[in-house]
Design a protein around this motif. Structure first.
Motif, PDB file in Angstrom:
ATOM      1  N   ALA A  47       3.351  -6.082  11.050  1.00 41.23           N
ATOM      2  CA  ALA A  47       3.739  -5.356  12.257  1.00 41.23           C
ATOM      3  C   ALA A  47       2.529  -4.651  12.862  1.00 41.23           C
ATOM      4  N   ARG A  50       0.244  -7.184  14.486  1.00 38.85           N
ATOM      5  CA  ARG A  50       0.785  -7.703  15.738  1.00 38.85           C
ATOM      6  C   ARG A  50       0.657  -6.682  16.866  1.00 38.85           C
TER       7      ARG A  50
ATOM      8  N   LEU B  49       7.673 -11.535  14.752  1.00 42.04           N
ATOM      9  CA  LEU B  49       6.343 -10.962  15.028  1.00 42.04           C
ATOM     10  C   LEU B  49       5.338 -12.053  15.399  1.00 42.04           C
TER      11      LEU B  49
END
Lengths: 99, 167
Positions: A47, A50, B49
């Protein structure tokens, strides 16, 4: 979805894994809890990679996945070895070092 | 675009439910199966993602490798049918308090993350993430990558040494 949603999901997953590690009495069950905790860490790494636009987090995730697989293979080999010597996989019964 | 939150929340629900089942179910074998579901759910989270390569690695190594090894360990140490496979838990109350406290602390920190500046990938780079990972692994991170091969060799030899039959 925002970064916070992924971090919250990973935090809840990590806590569930911790709960499993503390409460399980079977050594294999403890290892499964550790798997869940490491999985939560991977979600965090991906996460952040990204949402910060930095590929390093995803590379780290590949490394952690590979290292975790090696760790589980060794951990379960040790569990099998303990079972062969002590005839049990219940962590409470493994008190050889207790004074 | 409105499909993305649905996919995330659906996957999150599957992931958390199966994770709870891993730590709460009585049958150790069912525990491993729920862990496989949780690991596949994590691969789905990686897909949301835009990390397709990581999702593939996750399924290949975790759901393929770890689950198989865990099932083998259970087969060796327990009987798959019968009462011995049921496992008990202990310290449920204190573990719940400790885990709940940790969760509160983590969520407090996550609540403060709002001011962290975010630089998301430009949309042109998203389709290229797998290529970027490959370039990064084999250029900047090539030394850890090679060390990983040494680690795997050591783990392989160690596992064989530990699990070898008695002479």
């Amino acid at each position: 979805m925002g970064l916070q949603a992924y971090l919250t999901l990973a935090a809840v997953l990590f806590t569930i894994g911790l709960f499993g590690v503390v409460t399980r009495r079977n050594t294999i069950g403890i290892l499964l809890g550790i798997e869940l905790m490491l999985n939560a860490v991977n979600i965090n790494l991906v996460a952040f990679a990204r949402f910060q636009g930095n590929i390093a987090g995803m590379v780290f995730t590949i490394f952690t996945i590979c290292i975790t697989v090696a760790e589980v293979a060794l951990g379960l080999a040790i569990v099998i070895l303990i079972f062969r010597v002590r005839r049990t996989v219940i962590a409470d019964h493994l008190d050889l070092l207790r004074g | 675009m409105s499909l993305e939150p649905i996919a995330f929340w659906g996957l999150a629900a599957i992931l958390l439910a199966s994770a709870l089942a891993v730590v709460l179910t009585k049958n150790l074998f069912h525990s491993v199966l729920y862990l496989a579901l949780a690991l596949v759910g994590t691969a789905g989270i990686f897909l949301t993602l835009d990390a397709e390569f990581l999702a593939a690695v996750q399924i290949l190594l975790y759901a393929g490798g770890v689950v198989t090894i865990a099932v083998f360990a259970i087969v060796v140490t327990e009987r798959l049918v019968g009462q011995r496979i049921t496992q008990t838990s202990r310290h449920l109350g204190s573990a719940l308090v400790a885990a709940g406290l940790l969760l509160v602390i983590l969520l407090t920190f996550i609540g403060r993350v709002g001011w962290v500046p975010l630089y998301p990938f430009p949309s042109a780079a998203i389709a290229d993430i797998t290529r970027l990972i490959g370039l990064a692994v084999l250029s900047h991170w090539v030394l850890p990558f090679e060390l990983l091969a040494v680690l795997f060799l050591a783990a392989l030899l160690g596992a064989i040494y530990f699990a070898r039959p008695d002479e």
